[in-house]
Motif scaffolding. Structure first.
Motif, PDB file in Angstrom:
ATOM      1  N   LYS A   4      26.794 -57.087  -7.014  1.00 54.40           N
ATOM      2  CA  LYS A   4      25.906 -55.983  -6.640  1.00 54.40           C
ATOM      3  C   LYS A   4      26.702 -54.839  -6.018  1.00 54.40           C
ATOM      4  N   GLY A   5      27.776 -55.169  -5.307  1.00 56.37           N
ATOM      5  CA  GLY A   5      28.641 -54.134  -4.747  1.00 56.37           C
ATOM      6  C   GLY A   5      29.285 -53.290  -5.835  1.00 56.37           C
ATOM      7  N   CYS A   6      29.680 -53.936  -6.922  1.00 58.46           N
ATOM      8  CA  CYS A   6      30.273 -53.199  -8.048  1.00 58.46           C
ATOM      9  C   CYS A   6      29.238 -52.285  -8.701  1.00 58.46           C
ATOM     10  N   PHE A   7      28.025 -52.789  -8.874  1.00 56.70           N
ATOM     11  CA  PHE A   7      26.974 -51.965  -9.452  1.00 56.70           C
ATOM     12  C   PHE A   7      26.578 -50.837  -8.510  1.00 56.70           C
ATOM     13  N   ALA A   8      26.573 -51.116  -7.200  1.00 50.97           N
ATOM     14  CA  ALA A   8      26.260 -50.081  -6.212  1.00 50.97           C
ATOM     15  C   ALA A   8      27.300 -48.968  -6.281  1.00 50.97           C
ATOM     16  N   PHE A   9      28.573 -49.332  -6.459  1.00 50.83           N
ATOM     17  CA  PHE A   9      29.612 -48.326  -6.600  1.00 50.83           C
ATOM     18  C   PHE A   9      29.292 -47.400  -7.771  1.00 50.83           C
ATOM     19  N   CYS A  10      28.961 -47.983  -8.910  1.00 52.49           N
ATOM     20  CA  CYS A  10      28.689 -47.185 -10.115  1.00 52.49           C
ATOM     21  C   CYS A  10      27.540 -46.210  -9.880  1.00 52.49           C
ATOM     22  N   ILE A  11      26.467 -46.685  -9.299  1.00 52.26           N
ATOM     23  CA  ILE A  11      25.301 -45.839  -9.092  1.00 52.26           C
ATOM     24  C   ILE A  11      25.590 -44.755  -8.055  1.00 52.26           C
ATOM     25  N   MET A  12      26.228 -45.145  -6.942  1.00 48.93           N
ATOM     26  CA  MET A  12      26.532 -44.156  -5.901  1.00 48.93           C
ATOM     27  C   MET A  12      27.489 -43.082  -6.400  1.00 48.93           C
ATOM     28  N   TYR A  13      28.484 -43.493  -7.163  1.00 55.68           N
ATOM     29  CA  TYR A  13      29.450 -42.509  -7.644  1.00 55.68           C
ATOM     30  C   TYR A  13      28.823 -41.582  -8.680  1.00 55.68           C
ATOM     31  N   MET A  14      27.934 -42.134  -9.497  1.00 58.24           N
ATOM     32  CA  MET A  14      27.230 -41.312 -10.465  1.00 58.24           C
ATOM     33  C   MET A  14      26.361 -40.282  -9.749  1.00 58.24           C
ATOM     34  N   MET A  15      25.653 -40.703  -8.712  1.00 57.66           N
ATOM     35  CA  MET A  15      24.817 -39.779  -7.960  1.00 57.66           C
ATOM     36  C   MET A  15      25.672 -38.729  -7.252  1.00 57.66           C
ATOM     37  N   SER A  16      26.825 -39.144  -6.760  1.00 56.31           N
ATOM     38  CA  SER A  16      27.738 -38.209  -6.118  1.00 56.31           C
ATOM     39  C   SER A  16      28.215 -37.148  -7.108  1.00 56.31           C
ATOM     40  N   ALA A  17      28.575 -37.584  -8.297  1.00 57.44           N
ATOM     41  CA  ALA A  17      29.040 -36.640  -9.311  1.00 57.44           C
ATOM     42  C   ALA A  17      27.927 -35.690  -9.732  1.00 57.44           C
ATOM     43  N   LEU A  18      26.730 -36.197  -9.874  1.00 60.77           N
ATOM     44  CA  LEU A  18      25.606 -35.344 -10.266  1.00 60.77           C
ATOM     45  C   LEU A  18      25.260 -34.328  -9.186  1.00 60.77           C
ATOM     46  N   SER A  19      25.496 -34.685  -7.932  1.00 62.74           N
ATOM     47  CA  SER A  19      25.164 -33.765  -6.840  1.00 62.74           C
ATOM     48  C   SER A  19      26.020 -32.504  -6.864  1.00 62.74           C
TER      49      SER A  19
END
Length: 86
Positions: A4-19
């Motif tokens: 779940k930590g690996c998946f959380a990284f993917c989602i958080m980084y994607m949201m960061s990039a979109l911001s």
């Protein structure tokens, strides 16, 4: 946990990039916070997941050491190639 930590990284980084596409200061700040948190996960979650799966499958310590050795070797090669291309 670890997966779940690996998946959380993917989602958080994607949201960061979109911001970064936003003109809103609060959204940009939130993106920076998400990016920093995601980077922290990047340096711990995948390796913890690997060690956990290694232990779960009952593989030898030498196999784990070899896997990390190849991973760091590949990281070094990628850094050299990226440096040459830049």
């Amino acid at each position: 946990g670890r997966k779940k930590g690996c998946f959380a990284f993917c989602i958080m980084y994607m949201m960061s990039a979109l911001s970064t596409r936003s003109n809103s200061l609060p959204l940009l700040v939130l993106g920076r916070i998400l990016g920093g948190t995601a980077t922290s996960l990047l340096f711990s979650a995948p390796e913890a997941w690997l060690v956990s799966e290694h232990a779960r499958q009952g593989l030898s310590g030498a196999d784990l050491g070899a896997t990390f050795g190849w991973a760091y070797f590949g990281d070094g090669i990628a850094a050299i190639v990226a440096g040459k291309l830049a």
